[in-house]
Design a protein around this motif. Structure first.
Motif, PDB file in Angstrom:
ATOM      1  N   LYS A  67       0.825  -1.203   0.000  1.00 42.86           N
ATOM      2  CA  LYS A  67       0.000   0.000   0.000  1.00 42.86           C
ATOM      3  C   LYS A  67       0.861   1.256   0.000  1.00 42.86           C
ATOM      4  O   LYS A  67       0.614   2.185  -0.777  1.00 42.86           O
ATOM      5  N   ASP A  68       1.877   1.277   0.835  1.00 46.58           N
ATOM      6  CA  ASP A  68       2.758   2.439   0.937  1.00 46.58           C
ATOM      7  C   ASP A  68       3.464   2.723  -0.396  1.00 46.58           C
ATOM      8  O   ASP A  68       3.464   3.854  -0.877  1.00 46.58           O
ATOM      9  N   VAL A  69       4.036   1.700  -0.997  1.00 50.99           N
ATOM     10  CA  VAL A  69       4.773   1.884  -2.257  1.00 50.99           C
ATOM     11  C   VAL A  69       3.810   2.226  -3.385  1.00 50.99           C
ATOM     12  O   VAL A  69       4.098   3.104  -4.218  1.00 50.99           O
ATOM     13  N   ALA A  70       2.661   1.570  -3.438  1.00 57.42           N
ATOM     14  CA  ALA A  70       1.678   1.854  -4.494  1.00 57.42           C
ATOM     15  C   ALA A  70       1.208   3.302  -4.417  1.00 57.42           C
ATOM     16  O   ALA A  70       1.082   3.979  -5.454  1.00 57.42           O
ATOM     17  N   GLU A  71       0.950   3.794  -3.209  1.00 62.77           N
ATOM     18  CA  GLU A  71       0.515   5.194  -3.057  1.00 62.77           C
ATOM     19  C   GLU A  71       1.623   6.155  -3.489  1.00 62.77           C
ATOM     20  O   GLU A  71       1.360   7.144  -4.159  1.00 62.77           O
ATOM     21  N   ALA A  72       2.860   5.869  -3.109  1.00 65.52           N
ATOM     22  CA  ALA A  72       3.979   6.733  -3.489  1.00 65.52           C
ATOM     23  C   ALA A  72       4.201   6.730  -5.002  1.00 65.52           C
ATOM     24  O   ALA A  72       4.569   7.744  -5.585  1.00 65.52           O
ATOM     25  N   ALA A  73       3.948   5.592  -5.637  1.00 64.08           N
ATOM     26  CA  ALA A  73       4.125   5.479  -7.084  1.00 64.08           C
ATOM     27  C   ALA A  73       2.884   5.929  -7.860  1.00 64.08           C
ATOM     28  O   ALA A  73       2.929   6.054  -9.082  1.00 64.08           O
TER      29      ALA A  73
END
Length: 150
Positions: A67-73
């Motif tokens: 979730k964290d990486v997907a939101e940042a990307a």
């Protein structure tokens, strides 16, 4: 002279067609055409599998969630998951965004993927000499470059 029309595409199978089942109900192993090359014992991994492994390894090394990486990307979490599992082919824009979200450049991501591909690819020592000069491998069998085509 070709028997095919000018604008017709031909399909050339990469693997021999399996023989139809025997009419007597007996199971027979598929017949390999005489002189056909043997299938390699281990297949080379697909690019999307290697890139997905790098993305997952980097994310887990940073102890970050999907979730964290997907939101940042700015990509969906299910799509990032499919990328990591090698289920989807990502565009260069998506790969760059995922790399940036992990603190990497696109070149870093591709370099790590190339290293993984070179490690997991079957050795071509002995066959590599024929490929030298065409930019594919060195005499030692290691890859000396990377080329992507779409």
């Amino acid at each position: 002279m070709s028997t095919h029309a000018q604008n017709e595409a031909r399909v050339i199978p990469l693997r021999p067609q399996a023989s139809p089942p025997a009419s007597d109900g007996a199971s027979r192993p598929p017949q390999r055409p005489t002189g056909a090359p043997q299938a390699p014992a281990r297949r080379e991994p697909l690019w999307r599998d290697v890139v997905g492994d790098v993305l997952r390894r980097e994310r887990l090394a940073q102890e970050r969630t999907l979730k964290d990486v997907a939101e940042a990307a700015r990509i969906s979490m299910p799509y990032l998951s499919e990328l990591e599992r090698g289920r989807k082919e990502a565009s260069s824009e998506v790969l760059a965004a995922a790399a940036r979200a992990l603190g990497l450049g696109l070149g870093d991501l591709l370099s790590l993927a190339q290293d993984g591909l070179a490690r997991s690819a079957p050795s071509r020592v002995g066959q590599g000499r024929a490929l030298v000069g065409r930019g594919r491998t060195s005499p030692t069998g290691r890859y000396d470059g990377l080329c992507l085509a779409a």
